[in-house]
Design an enzyme around this catalytic site. Structure first.
Site, PDB file in Angstrom:
ATOM      1  N   PHE A 179       0.814  -1.223   0.000  1.00  0.00           N
ATOM      2  CA  PHE A 179       0.000   0.000   0.000  1.00  0.00           C
ATOM      3  C   PHE A 179       0.847   1.274   0.000  1.00  0.00           C
ATOM      4  O   PHE A 179       0.533   2.231   0.724  1.00  0.00           O
ATOM      5  CB  PHE A 179      -0.968   0.038   1.191  1.00  0.00           C
ATOM      6  CG  PHE A 179      -1.269  -1.292   1.810  1.00  0.00           C
ATOM      7  CD1 PHE A 179      -1.788  -2.313   1.026  1.00  0.00           C
ATOM      8  CD2 PHE A 179      -1.020  -1.543   3.141  1.00  0.00           C
ATOM      9  CE1 PHE A 179      -2.066  -3.545   1.575  1.00  0.00           C
ATOM     10  CE2 PHE A 179      -1.285  -2.783   3.691  1.00  0.00           C
ATOM     11  CZ  PHE A 179      -1.813  -3.794   2.909  1.00  0.00           C
ATOM     12  N   CYS A 180       1.896   1.323  -0.798  1.00  0.00           N
ATOM     13  CA  CYS A 180       2.758   2.507  -0.860  1.00  0.00           C
ATOM     14  C   CYS A 180       3.290   2.904   0.492  1.00  0.00           C
ATOM     15  O   CYS A 180       3.406   4.103   0.805  1.00  0.00           O
ATOM     16  CB  CYS A 180       2.027   3.716  -1.448  1.00  0.00           C
ATOM     17  SG  CYS A 180       1.410   3.463  -3.081  1.00  0.00           S
ATOM     18  N   ASN A 181       3.542   1.963   1.352  1.00  0.00           N
ATOM     19  CA  ASN A 181       4.090   2.314   2.655  1.00  0.00           C
ATOM     20  C   ASN A 181       5.088   1.242   3.056  1.00  0.00           C
ATOM     21  O   ASN A 181       4.800   0.373   3.876  1.00  0.00           O
ATOM     22  CB  ASN A 181       2.961   2.436   3.687  1.00  0.00           C
ATOM     23  CG  ASN A 181       3.446   3.068   4.975  1.00  0.00           C
ATOM     24  OD1 ASN A 181       4.577   2.860   5.398  1.00  0.00           O
ATOM     25  ND2 ASN A 181       2.586   3.844   5.599  1.00  0.00           N
TER      26      ASN A 181
END
Ligand SMILES: *Cc1c(COP(=O)(O)O)cnc(C)c1O
Length: 820
Positions: free
Chosen positions: A412-414
């Site tokens: 999740f882009c993290n």
């Protein structure tokens, strides 16, 4: 009677659900990816745009006034006004963040370095900001989740104390999220004073950075404001970034940067000026003067004014649609509603156990859902098998697709949060990357260790039904007998501050569990088959149109480097130029193709329609038009082709019930993007290898493992689901997995690897119906690796053989790894 939510009553919930009827039976649980817009929103926007003439705000005062009005509405939503904050419209959170970094004055009139601090658990869009300060005299510092939280607790008194900013000193900019997009953890919002008073100075000192009192705070509020109330009268960060689609689902491409007026001066380093941002600009001399109003200085070019006009209706509709059940506030109501749904799922996953008592889920949370002030409506997890091994997220994704449930899988882009929760070191991350794993791909497990997770995020349109659907899918698809423990579900009445209890019918609960048990009752014995020492090629099948029915070949067929002649040479393409697959339209398998070599035509049949024929060779036929097609959704594979004309296009559109479909025949030229890494190529062969071999013995073995009573395929139908070109039957199952090379008749083939499977094998090739099996059993038997069948590439004829025909009932001679 059951309740739809703890917060919003059933009657209101029905009205809300009406706004999302387009979902059908889709269960949407990716609200942190984007919210969904209510249907009537489009109608009011449409009416507004049809009635009014909105012009370029640079020319038209009325439009300009409307936009300024909406700036006030936005600030009002956050309980503030233009005397304290300014609204700068941007294209979204990411642009807002970049704008601050680009403009921020780190150094003042001295030689001291400024500092830029970010949390390792920030969104990738924040991490990337460090690249913008590389050429400036700025120390870049990152801080871990736990160190950040413990620093915040240090009381301000233990520091020298920062009363006022000193304009002669350098500046420090801290970015942190209000809510983690990874798992919904809410960072303390009341700690801003502590930060401004220097509670993080100790940490900076340790990093040997200049320490002073000039702290500025940039809040990444993108995830938080989607489902929570941000009250800028209570906390006043210097800068706030947000994207509107995350709150309303519409419009996309519009966000805001809120700037505290008192802190605006520090955004002085911006060089660019554009249309609308200057009072005067000379084109022949290096002279310009920026506008004095803050937002005018930062909004380059023409604003997306129609999107901003739409925004007004977004605020309106939310306030009409959502009751003000909690604190007489819409956002608080959404916040509690989503929190309690997530809490319900969290409790069920926490208690989810296998028959043998082993835990079935690992949760990646930073709270235990006891305090809404530190937790939003997101649950992040991975599932475990009975033996404790992980189910990869890609496998979960395939199952969820099958059940029409949307979640987000991966990191999740993290990557910071991902690394922390999944316990992956930087070294391991790099090793995974080297092994071919990239953000967002299907490689969900490496050496049994997960590379990502599953994120479920709730929105105001979700109800307990959605939680139940997800849990049911988990138990049906991934496990046999799970012990599910449903928490008590009650309506919470906030008006007189007491809980009003409505019991969930306990009969309803047990019936769900009983059904699952029934579903998976053990049955089925393996069929007997003839032992035969010689392996014969029992069947040849080609699939002239990608994703459509098989054409089974009785005698023999022309073979080549690119595959069987006419195999997957046609494809059906949607009006957006992308190839249609069975995953999207299961009816495709019922289009039955026949190739007549004598009359040089391809005939298509579909029940209820007159068959239709088209010539096999487009080049001698001038009705064909050359065109380009994207093979995949992401267009990584562009193919040149010929359009087969209107008549067959209409016929196919009619059969599949989708308008504007076209039939395209691939031309021999293939514009394929080059893969750089050999390792990666092996992992993503699915559409590239030419021949797929399926062993009936292995299918028979698989069938014996399937315990689902509702799965009624006979062996031949089950074989058909794997859509192999070459079907063999050996005396022993699974041996084809050992092979490296084989000679079939007079032709040599190289084994390229195993074929990775997706939910397409869950489509009954006769009826187009979707089932859970056989994917569930494949996953169970191969430890989550969805592989079945082997890919072959054609090496060439042997023994001086000259023909290019592969005949059925040819002998198959395998060479395994050992025998080479
Ligand atoms: C979504 C999100 C972003 C990025 O927002 P964009 O709209 O893609 O620019 C940044 N930070 C957080 C916490 C987010 O949730």
């Amino acid at each position: 009677m059951s309740v739809a939510s703890n917060i919003i009553d059933d009657q209101r919930m029905r009205i809300i659900r009406n706004e999302f009827s387009r979902l059908g039976d889709k269960c949407y649980l990716d609200n942190a990816g984007t919210a969904l817009y209510p249907q009537s929103l489009l109608k009011v926007i449409n009416d507004d745009l049809l009635k009014n003439v909105y012009m370029n705000p640079h020319s038209d005062k009325y439009t300009r006034d409307c936009i300024d009005q909406i700036r006030c509405t936005i600030l009002n939503h956050f309980n503030s006004d233009t005397s304290t904050y300014s609204v700068i419209f941007t294209s979204g959170t990411t642009q807002s963040l970049k704008l601050v970094l680009e403009s921020f004055q780190f150094q003042n009139y001295n030689e001291e370095k400024g500092s830029f601090i970010y949390l390792r658990d920030n969104h990738t869009s924040v991490i990337g900001l460090r690249e913008l300060v590389k050429n400036k005299d700025v120390d870049v510092v990152h801080i871990s989740h736990s160190e950040f939280l413990s620093s915040l607790k240090i009381s301000q008194i233990s520091h020298e104390g920062c009363q006022e900013k000193d304009i002669n000193k350098s500046n420090t900019l801290l970015v942190y999220p209000m809510q983690s997009n990874f798992n919904g953890f809410k960072y303390p919002i009341n700690c801003l004073k502590n930060i401004q008073n220097g509670c993080l100075s100790g940490y900076l000192k340790k990093q040997l950075c200049e320490v002073n009192c000039n702290w500025y705070i940039l809040l990444d509020a993108a995830s938080f404001v989607a489902t929570s109330k941000l009250d800028l009268s209570v906390t006043q960060p210097d800068f706030v970034c947000l994207s509107f689609y995350k709150i309303f689902g519409f419009p996309t491409g519009l966000g805001a940067l809120l700037v505290k007026n008192g802190s605006a001066n520090v955004l002085s380093q911006r060089n660019y000026f554009g249309g609308g941002t200057v009072d005067i600009a000379l084109s022949s001399e290096d002279f310009h003067v920026k506008r004095s109003t803050l937002h005018e200085r930062f909004e380059d070019g023409t604003l997306p004014f129609l999107s901003i006009i739409a925004l007004k209706h977004c605020f309106d509709i939310i306030s009409h649609l959502i009751p003000k059940t909690v604190n007489n506030n819409v956002m608080d109501t959404i916040s509690y509603h989503t929190y309690y749904l997530a809490k319900d799922l969290y409790e069920q996953l926490k208690d989810l156990k296998h028959e043998n008592g082993a835990k079935a889920a690992v949760l990646y949370m930073d709270t235990d859902f006891t305090d809404i002030n530190i937790q939003g409506g997101i649950v992040t997890f991975n599932l475990l098998r009975q033996d404790g091994s992980y189910i990869g997220y890609a496998e979960f994704q395939h199952m969820a697709d099958l059940f029409n449930i949307s979640t987000r899988t991966g990191c999740f882009c993290n990557s910071g949060s991902c690394q922390r929760h999944l316990n992956i070191s930087n070294k391991e991350m790099k090793a995974m990357h080297k092994a071919g794993h990239k953000c967002g791909d299907e490689i969900d497990l490496i050496d049994g260790k997960p590379t990502g997770a599953v994120r479920v995020s709730f929105g105001y349109h979700n109800t307990f039904d959605d939680v139940d659907k997800l849990i049911l899918m988990i138990s049906k698809c991934l496990f046999k007998n799970l012990n599910i423990h449903k928490p008590e579900r009650t309506m919470i009445n906030f008006n007189n501050n007491k809980k009003e209890t409505i019991n969930v019918n306990s009969k309803e609960q047990t019936s769900v569990i009983l059904n699952i048990k029934k579903f998976f009752n053990l049955h089925g014995m393996p069929e007997v088959y003839n032992q035969n020492s010689k392996i014969l090629l029992s069947e040849i099948a080609i699939f002239p149109i990608k994703s459509c029915g098989a054409f089974k070949i009785k005698t023999g067929w022309k073979i080549g480097k690119k595959g069987f002649k006419y195999d997957r040479e046609w494809m059906i393409v949607k009006d957006n130029g992308v190839c249609l697959t069975q995953k999207q339209n299961t009816l495709m398998c019922k289009i039955q193709p026949f190739i007549d070599l004598e009359n040089k035509c391809l005939t298509l049949c579909f029940s209820g329609l007159q068959p239709i024929s088209i010539p096999l060779d487009p080049t001698n036929n001038n009705q064909y038009i050359e065109t380009q097609v994207c093979q995949s959704k992401v267009c990584t594979d562009v193919v040149k082709g010929y359009d087969c004309g209107d008549e067959v296009a209409d016929w196919i559109s009619n059969a599949l019930g989708v308008s504007y479909l076209r039939l395209i025949k691939q031309s021999s030229e293939r514009v394929q993007k080059q893969k750089s890494n050999e390792g990666v190529k092996m992992l993503s062969l699915s559409n590239q290898a030419q021949y797929l071999l399926v062993n009936k013995a292995t299918v028979r073995w698989l069938k014996s493992k399937i315990t689902d009573m509702t799965f009624t395929d006979d062996i031949d139908s089950l074989v058909d689901r794997f859509r192999g070109n070459l079907i063999i039957d050996t005396s022993q199952e699974l041996i084809e997995r050992e092979w490296q090379k084989l000679v079939i008749g007079q032709h040599e083939f190289k084994v390229e690897g195993q074929c990775s499977r997706c939910q397409m094998v869950c489509i009954d090739q006769k009826t187009g119906e979707k089932t859970v099996e056989p994917l569930r059993t494949i996953s169970q038997e191969f430890g989550g690796k969805l592989r079945f069948g082997i890919y072959l590439s054609y090496i060439g004829p042997v023994n001086g053989c000259k023909d290019h025909i592969l005949a059925t009932y040819s002998e198959v001679n395998p060479f395994s790894k050992m025998s080479q």
